[in-house]
Design a protein around this motif. Structure first.
Motif, PDB file in Angstrom:
ATOM      1  N   GLN A  85      47.817  23.333 -23.750  1.00  0.00           N
ATOM      2  CA  GLN A  85      48.302  24.282 -22.752  1.00  0.00           C
ATOM      3  C   GLN A  85      48.181  25.690 -23.303  1.00  0.00           C
ATOM      4  OE1 GLN A  85      52.230  23.446 -21.229  1.00  0.00           O
ATOM      5  NE2 GLN A  85      51.841  24.657 -19.400  1.00  0.00           N
ATOM      6  N   ALA A  86      47.374  26.483 -22.635  1.00  0.00           N
ATOM      7  CA  ALA A  86      47.206  27.885 -22.993  1.00  0.00           C
ATOM      8  C   ALA A  86      48.209  28.724 -22.205  1.00  0.00           C
ATOM      9  CB  ALA A  86      45.782  28.331 -22.693  1.00  0.00           C
ATOM     10  N   PRO A  87      48.542  29.915 -22.681  1.00  0.00           N
ATOM     11  CA  PRO A  87      49.501  30.768 -21.968  1.00  0.00           C
ATOM     12  C   PRO A  87      49.072  31.026 -20.531  1.00  0.00           C
ATOM     13  CG  PRO A  87      49.095  31.637 -24.151  1.00  0.00           C
ATOM     14  CD  PRO A  87      48.110  30.521 -23.965  1.00  0.00           C
ATOM     15  N   GLY A  88      49.983  30.797 -19.614  1.00  0.00           N
ATOM     16  CA  GLY A  88      49.711  31.051 -18.214  1.00  0.00           C
ATOM     17  C   GLY A  88      48.863  30.007 -17.513  1.00  0.00           C
ATOM     18  N   LYS A  89      48.558  28.921 -18.231  1.00  0.00           N
ATOM     19  CA  LYS A  89      47.724  27.866 -17.648  1.00  0.00           C
ATOM     20  C   LYS A  89      48.469  26.540 -17.650  1.00  0.00           C
ATOM     21  CE  LYS A  89      43.229  29.851 -18.785  1.00  0.00           C
ATOM     22  NZ  LYS A  89      41.882  29.580 -19.353  1.00  0.00           N
TER      23      LYS A  89
END
Length: 125
Positions: free
Chosen positions: A39-43
């Motif tokens: 999980q990437a930031p904002g995704k």
């Protein structure tokens, strides 16, 4: 209480490699589907790779040919070897396990019951 503990994250430059480990207890890694998610930031959390009880593996298209998922049943540990890393691989990586057997392992996070706490992978350009 099933525990999944990830390790091996860190910071690397583009093109580098990392190997993530996931130690499971008292869950048996050969029991059912296990997978790596990120999980990437904002995704949203997305599936990266899965390993089935029969040894079959599956990968998200963006990591095919670069990442390899494997299990060491004797050590009860799941691994993710990541080569040729790219900045877009930057994310928190999670190990997951499914409670019940499935013939085909899903890359959907909803199919998994147990989760680790995550380990950060940062790839700089």
């Amino acid at each position: 209480q099933v525990q999944l503990v990830e390790s091996g994250g860190g910071s690397v430059q583009s093109g580098g490699s990392l190997r993530l480990s996931c130690a499971a207890s008292p869950y048996t890694v050969s029991n059912s589907c296990m997978g790596w998610f990120r999980q990437a930031p904002g995704k949203e959390r997305e599936g990266v790779a899965t390993a089935a009880r029969d040894g079959r593996t599956s990968y998200q298209d963006s990591v095919k040919g670069r990442f390899t998922i494997s299990r060491d049943n004797a050590q009860n540990t799941l691994y993710l070897q990541m080569n040729s890393l790219k900045p877009e691989d930057t994310a928190i990586y999670y190990c997951a396990a499914r409670k019940l057997w499935l013939p085909v392992c899903s890359l959907s996070h909803g199919a998994y019951n147990y989760w680790g706490q995550g380990t950060q992978v940062t790839v700089s350009s």
